[in-house]
Design a protein around this motif. Sequence first.
Motif, PDB file in Angstrom:
ATOM      1  N   ASP A 124      -3.342  30.582  79.958  1.00 59.94           N
ATOM      2  CA  ASP A 124      -2.318  31.025  80.898  1.00 59.94           C
ATOM      3  C   ASP A 124      -1.350  32.050  80.300  1.00 59.94           C
ATOM      4  O   ASP A 124      -0.595  32.679  81.029  1.00 59.94           O
ATOM      5  N   THR A 136       2.401  34.325  84.442  1.00 62.60           N
ATOM      6  CA  THR A 136       3.386  34.542  83.406  1.00 62.60           C
ATOM      7  C   THR A 136       4.544  35.383  83.914  1.00 62.60           C
ATOM      8  O   THR A 136       4.361  36.420  84.517  1.00 62.60           O
ATOM      9  N   LEU A 176       4.402  31.291  91.428  1.00 58.53           N
ATOM     10  CA  LEU A 176       3.894  31.280  90.055  1.00 58.53           C
ATOM     11  C   LEU A 176       2.457  31.780  89.979  1.00 58.53           C
ATOM     12  O   LEU A 176       1.933  31.995  88.889  1.00 58.53           O
ATOM     13  N   VAL A 188      -0.288  30.118  90.691  1.00 55.83           N
ATOM     14  CA  VAL A 188      -1.131  29.097  90.086  1.00 55.83           C
ATOM     15  C   VAL A 188      -1.791  28.300  91.201  1.00 55.83           C
ATOM     16  O   VAL A 188      -1.338  28.307  92.347  1.00 55.83           O
ATOM     17  N   TRP A 194       2.944  25.393  83.296  1.00 59.27           N
ATOM     18  CA  TRP A 194       3.814  26.576  83.273  1.00 59.27           C
ATOM     19  C   TRP A 194       5.242  26.148  82.938  1.00 59.27           C
ATOM     20  O   TRP A 194       5.933  26.789  82.139  1.00 59.27           O
ATOM     21  N   GLN A 224      -1.346  23.127  86.869  1.00 65.30           N
ATOM     22  CA  GLN A 224      -1.015  24.423  86.284  1.00 65.30           C
ATOM     23  C   GLN A 224       0.480  24.704  86.386  1.00 65.30           C
ATOM     24  O   GLN A 224       1.074  25.288  85.473  1.00 65.30           O
ATOM     25  N   ARG A 251       5.493  25.294  79.235  1.00 61.87           N
ATOM     26  CA  ARG A 251       5.420  26.512  78.419  1.00 61.87           C
ATOM     27  C   ARG A 251       6.721  27.309  78.461  1.00 61.87           C
ATOM     28  O   ARG A 251       7.125  27.934  77.475  1.00 61.87           O
ATOM     29  N   ASN A 252       7.398  27.270  79.598  1.00 60.28           N
ATOM     30  CA  ASN A 252       8.591  28.084  79.782  1.00 60.28           C
ATOM     31  C   ASN A 252       9.892  27.290  79.607  1.00 60.28           C
ATOM     32  O   ASN A 252      10.963  27.718  80.035  1.00 60.28           O
TER      33      ASN A 252
END
Length: 214
Positions: free
Chosen positions: A141, A147, A195, A197, A206, A202, A209-210
């Motif tokens: 991703d 992203t 997003l 996704v 996300w 997912q 990850r963020n």
Amino acid sequence: MADKTIRVLLVDDHQVVRRGLRTFLEVQDDIEVVGEAADGAEGVARAQELAPDVVLMDIKMPGTDGIEALRRLRELDNPARILVVTSFTEQRTVVPALRAGASGYVYKDVDPDALAGAIRSVHAGHVLLQPEVAGALLAQDETGPGTGRGTTLTEREREVLGLIADGRSNREIARSLTLSEKTVKTHVSNILMKLDVADRTQAALWAVRNGMAD
């Protein structure tokens, strides 16, 4: 209590595996096996007919495999949580299943108590990912279309996304934020769209990850 019983559908092309899984689960007071299917197509039909809470889905089956069955169930907006039960450990096998809508996976040699625990976990809205598979999803991703899209989320959508990443169901999110389930569902749809996704898994990744969730 009867109203807390988790209804489970078994989908596997090997009768001996289905029998073994049923034997594991029949000793659990809060889990009931409501049906079986021998391939993905039958699994989709039985899921629509029986409305199970959780589907234990094999990946490799003749005809319609587990991944295609997952996609069909998502297209049908079937609310069942899907727990993949597989003998395959490779990321290239498990990751597509997660992207197709599975809530997690366990291996066929799983300890019976661990299997029951996994069913309870996905039923509660959690996502079961081993670290290496979560890492593979996140790595794929990093350069994907989702992203950098988080800045378009409203404050309420960020709250909903944080709760999704925490494994909350729409009903639990509605209670937490004092919203209707219909409103939460609209927020979730907007989050997935913004997003770019495909599903809640997912979106949760996300968020991790963020820095919006642990």
